[in-house]
Design an enzyme around this catalytic site. Structure first.
Site, mmCIF file in Angstrom:
data_model
loop_
_atom_site.group_PDB
_atom_site.id
_atom_site.type_symbol
_atom_site.label_atom_id
_atom_site.label_comp_id
_atom_site.label_asym_id
_atom_site.label_seq_id
_atom_site.Cartn_x
_atom_site.Cartn_y
_atom_site.Cartn_z
ATOM 1 N N PHE A 57 0.800 -1.220 0.000
ATOM 2 C CA PHE A 57 0.000 0.000 0.000
ATOM 3 C C PHE A 57 0.841 1.283 0.000
ATOM 4 C CE2 PHE A 57 0.496 -1.285 4.492
ATOM 5 C CZ PHE A 57 0.979 -0.113 5.054
ATOM 6 N N ARG A 85 -4.468 8.174 20.095
ATOM 7 C CA ARG A 85 -4.588 6.921 19.341
ATOM 8 C C ARG A 85 -5.903 6.207 19.679
ATOM 9 N NH1 ARG A 85 -1.250 5.194 15.094
ATOM 10 N NH2 ARG A 85 -1.653 3.072 15.798
ATOM 11 N N THR A 91 -7.273 1.121 12.472
ATOM 12 C CA THR A 91 -6.746 1.766 11.262
ATOM 13 C C THR A 91 -7.817 2.105 10.226
ATOM 14 O OG1 THR A 91 -4.598 0.727 11.585
ATOM 15 C CG2 THR A 91 -5.066 1.512 9.373
ATOM 16 N N ARG A 102 -12.242 7.385 13.491
ATOM 17 C CA ARG A 102 -12.310 6.569 12.269
ATOM 18 C C ARG A 102 -13.602 5.761 12.227
ATOM 19 N NH1 ARG A 102 -6.007 4.616 12.687
ATOM 20 N NH2 ARG A 102 -5.064 6.111 11.247
ATOM 21 N N ASN A 112 -8.494 7.003 5.672
ATOM 22 C CA ASN A 112 -8.865 6.828 7.083
ATOM 23 C C ASN A 112 -8.707 8.086 7.929
ATOM 24 O OD1 ASN A 112 -6.109 6.857 7.144
ATOM 25 N ND2 ASN A 112 -5.881 5.000 8.354
ATOM 26 N N HIS A 115 -3.933 10.653 11.036
ATOM 27 C CA HIS A 115 -2.718 10.001 11.511
ATOM 28 C C HIS A 115 -2.439 10.481 12.923
ATOM 29 C CE1 HIS A 115 1.467 8.706 11.878
ATOM 30 N NE2 HIS A 115 1.686 9.894 12.407
ATOM 31 N N GLU A 126 8.302 12.717 14.297
ATOM 32 C CA GLU A 126 7.296 13.271 13.391
ATOM 33 C C GLU A 126 7.054 14.754 13.655
ATOM 34 O OE1 GLU A 126 4.004 10.587 13.970
ATOM 35 O OE2 GLU A 126 5.080 8.915 13.014
HETATM 36 P P1 IDP Z 1 -2.127 3.514 11.679
HETATM 37 O O1 IDP Z 1 -2.294 4.800 10.887
HETATM 38 O O2 IDP Z 1 -3.426 3.081 12.303
HETATM 39 O O3 IDP Z 1 -0.976 3.559 12.643
HETATM 40 P P2 IDP Z 1 -0.449 1.793 10.011
HETATM 41 O O4 IDP Z 1 -0.585 0.308 9.925
HETATM 42 O O5 IDP Z 1 0.751 2.354 10.699
HETATM 43 O O6 IDP Z 1 -1.813 2.361 10.602
HETATM 44 O O7 IDP Z 1 -0.467 2.309 8.508
HETATM 45 C C1 IDP Z 1 -0.166 3.657 8.224
HETATM 46 C C2 IDP Z 1 -1.156 4.158 7.206
HETATM 47 O O8 IDP Z 1 -0.998 3.434 5.995
HETATM 48 C C3 IDP Z 1 -2.631 3.955 7.595
HETATM 49 O O9 IDP Z 1 -3.131 4.974 8.429
HETATM 50 C C4 IDP Z 1 -3.292 3.957 6.231
HETATM 51 O O10 IDP Z 1 -3.457 5.293 5.753
HETATM 52 C C5 IDP Z 1 -2.256 3.270 5.368
HETATM 53 N N1 IDP Z 1 -2.507 1.832 5.223
HETATM 54 C C6 IDP Z 1 -2.159 0.853 6.091
HETATM 55 N N2 IDP Z 1 -2.544 -0.351 5.633
HETATM 56 C C7 IDP Z 1 -3.140 -0.134 4.447
HETATM 57 C C8 IDP Z 1 -3.779 -0.981 3.478
HETATM 58 O O11 IDP Z 1 -3.854 -2.193 3.627
HETATM 59 N N3 IDP Z 1 -4.309 -0.361 2.374
HETATM 60 C C9 IDP Z 1 -4.253 0.979 2.189
HETATM 61 N N4 IDP Z 1 -3.669 1.818 3.064
HETATM 62 C C10 IDP Z 1 -3.120 1.275 4.175
HETATM 63 MG MG MG Z 2 1.117 3.413 12.421
#
Ligand code: IDP
Ligand code: MG
Length: 156
Positions: A57, A85, A91, A102, A112, A115, A126
């Site tokens: 992704f 969080r 996510t 979310r 989503n 961040h 960050e």
């Molecule tokens: P988080 O934002 O809940 O910490 P992470 O797994 O760290 O989630 O992933 C970072 C960002 O990458 C997510 O917020 C989302 O925007 C994107 N993302 C993660 N997994 C996927 C996926 O399977 N498809 C599309 N986008 C993804």
């Molecule tokens: Mg993350």
């Protein structure tokens, strides 16, 4: 007090949800220490998400995050990182619990809305990527003595 980096992602800005989302954090008692609207340059998005490089992704995520303006926030408070969080939820909107940001505002498995830094180390890194030190403001909200019990010297 701890600081965390929050990004209201392009879908939140385009859907006009920034005010509602910020309002949740304000009502919770988290304090705005920095805030700006910006278009994220590609190189900055790559740095911010470098731990996801190589994942399926990753390219789509970079395209999404750089496609349209975002609002970046530095939020401050005791345990601000974990609290933010929790308020964000899982996510993707399809899985996130109702009552979370979310969970309440999205259904997508890609877009989503938000961040939030996931650890003190990530928050420091960050915040440094998105804010110059003079863009972060140290100030005391007038209601702080009612948000926290300060009677023992430490916020409780
Ligand atoms: P988080 O934002 O809940 O910490 P992470 O797994 O760290 O989630 O992933 C970072 C960002 O990458 C997510 O917020 C989302 O925007 C994107 N993302 C993660 N997994 C996927 C996926 O399977 N498809 C599309 N986008 C993804
Ligand atoms: Mg993350």
């Amino acid at each position: 007090m701890e600081r965390t980096l929050i990004i209201l992602k392009p879908d939140a800005v385009q859907r006009g949800l920034c005010g509602e989302i910020l309002s949740r954090f304000e009502r919770k008692g988290l304090q705005v220490a920095g805030m700006k609207l910006m278009r994220i340059p590609r190189a900055l998005a790559e740095k911010h998400y470098e731990s996801h490089k190589g994942k399926g992704f990753y390219e789509g995520l970079l395209n999404f995050m750089t496609s349209s303006p975002v609002v970046v926030l530095a939020l401050a408070g005791k345990d601000a990182i974990v609290i933010a969080r929790k308020m964000m939820g899982a996510t993707f909107g399809s899985k996130a619990e109702p009552g979370t940001i979310r969970g309440d505002y999205g259904v997508s498995n890609s877009f989503n809305l938000i961040h939030g830094s996931d650890s003190p180390e990530a928050a420091a890194r960050e915040l440094g990527l998105f804010f110059k030190s003079d863009e972060l403001v140290d100030w005391t909200p007038a209601n702080q003595v009612w948000v926290y019990d300060l009677s023992k010297g430490q916020p409780e």
